[in-house]
Scaffold this motif. Structure first.
Motif, short mmCIF file in Angstrom:
data_model
loop_
_atom_site.label_atom_id
_atom_site.label_comp_id
_atom_site.label_asym_id
_atom_site.label_seq_id
_atom_site.Cartn_x
_atom_site.Cartn_y
_atom_site.Cartn_z
N TYR A 20 28.86 37.72 36.03
CA TYR A 20 29.69 38.73 35.38
C TYR A 20 29.04 39.22 34.10
O TYR A 20 28.68 38.43 33.23
CB TYR A 20 31.06 38.12 35.07
N ARG B 242 34.67 31.55 40.55
CA ARG B 242 33.79 31.99 39.48
C ARG B 242 32.37 31.49 39.65
O ARG B 242 31.42 32.13 39.16
CB ARG B 242 34.34 31.52 38.13
N ARG C 102 38.20 42.64 35.39
CA ARG C 102 38.61 41.36 34.78
C ARG C 102 39.52 40.57 35.71
O ARG C 102 39.49 39.34 35.72
CB ARG C 102 39.30 41.64 33.44
N ILE D 49 30.23 34.11 41.21
CA ILE D 49 30.19 35.41 40.55
C ILE D 49 29.25 35.39 39.34
O ILE D 49 29.25 34.45 38.56
CB ILE D 49 31.60 35.83 40.07
N THR E 110 37.27 38.99 38.45
CA THR E 110 36.50 37.84 37.98
C THR E 110 37.39 36.69 37.51
O THR E 110 36.87 35.63 37.12
CB THR E 110 35.58 38.26 36.82
N ILE F 169 29.32 41.35 39.22
CA ILE F 169 30.28 42.31 38.69
C ILE F 169 29.74 42.74 37.32
O ILE F 169 29.58 41.90 36.43
CB ILE F 169 31.68 41.69 38.50
#
Length: 251
Positions: free
Chosen positions: A78, A73, A45, A76, A48, A155
């Motif tokens: 997630y 972000r 967490r 990424i 990210t 992730i």
């Protein structure tokens, strides 16, 4: 690339993550391992940008996730544990919504949604409300939203949770293929999964890194070949014993 430098997270008086550092480069699939409460999800967490660190720094392709959160972000994808989704939306509508949030429009948006549905084998349920799906299909829908924008970094927290053996095979194969060019970190309790798809494994216990290497190298720790399960238990059982002792003396 992801770079984690002396990362710490404190919740009141409890240290959940205690000064960990590591890097993950394109072409690596890092298996992030540890017992429950070791600090895995908290670390992910922070990477990210969903949780600010108490100390330390995380950079994503040289973008500081605290100082430049939006730019970081965007790079990424997630998949959190128990990923949320809008149950009254169909799979297709949900992914279309995610595509709009990601800034896609028109023909490109439709193309990305269709390609992601096909890639994640969701065609049979594309017009079905998410709340009516099996756990496996819901998990694949949430996996789909994470890869829809083709991010260079993924992730994932327990990406195959709830999937049947055939679905696990499909998702693992996708991760292997994407891992050839992307940065991937995945948290899992399935050690077989680490050996099947991870090029590297990092074990965390009580908020600290206790091992980092290829699955093959970790199995040879101590000069003899052992199972990854045996190595994992040896490296993390101190925390388990301490936790058991605390529970025994708790009022």
């Amino acid at each position: 690339m992801i770079r984690v430098e002396n990362l710490e997270k404190q919740f009141g008086r409890r240290a959940a993550v205690r000064g960990i550092s590591f890097e993950v480069r394109p072409g690596e699939v890092l298996g992030f391992l540890g017992p429950n409460g070791a600090g895995k999800s908290t670390t992910m967490r922070m990477i990210t940008g969903f949780l600010p660190p108490t100390a330390g720094r995380v950079t994503v392709d040289d973008l500081d996730v605290v100082e430049r959160p939006v730019e970081a972000r965007r790079r990424i994808g997630y998949l959190p544990e128990n990923a949320p989704a809008y149950g009254d939306m169909t799979v297709e509508d949900f992914l279309d919504f995610v595509a709009q949030v990601r800034g896609f429009d028109g023909a490109e948006r439709r193309a990305r949604v269709s390609a992601t549905i096909e890639r994640c084998l969701l065609g049979a349920v594309r017009r079905q409300p998410i709340e009516t799906l099996s756990k496996g299909y819901r998990q694949r829908t949430c996996f789909a939203q994470a890869i829809l924008h083709d991010p260079p970094i993924l992730i994932m927290d327990e990406p195959t949770e709830g999937l049947d053996p055939n679905q696990k095979h499909v998702v693992r194969d996708m991760i292997r293929q994407m891992g050839r060019e992307k940065v991937i970190i995945l948290s899992t309790h399935i050690l077989e999964e680490v050996e099947a798809i991870c090029t590297r494994a990092l074990i965390i216990s009580a908020g600290k890194i206790v091992a980092d290497g290829t699955p093959s190298d970790l199995k040879k720790r101590g000069g003899r070949e052992r199972s990854l399960d045996e190595v994992f238990r040896e490296l993390t059982r101190t925390e388990d014993v301490a936790g058991a002792a605390r529970r025994e003396v708790a009022p």
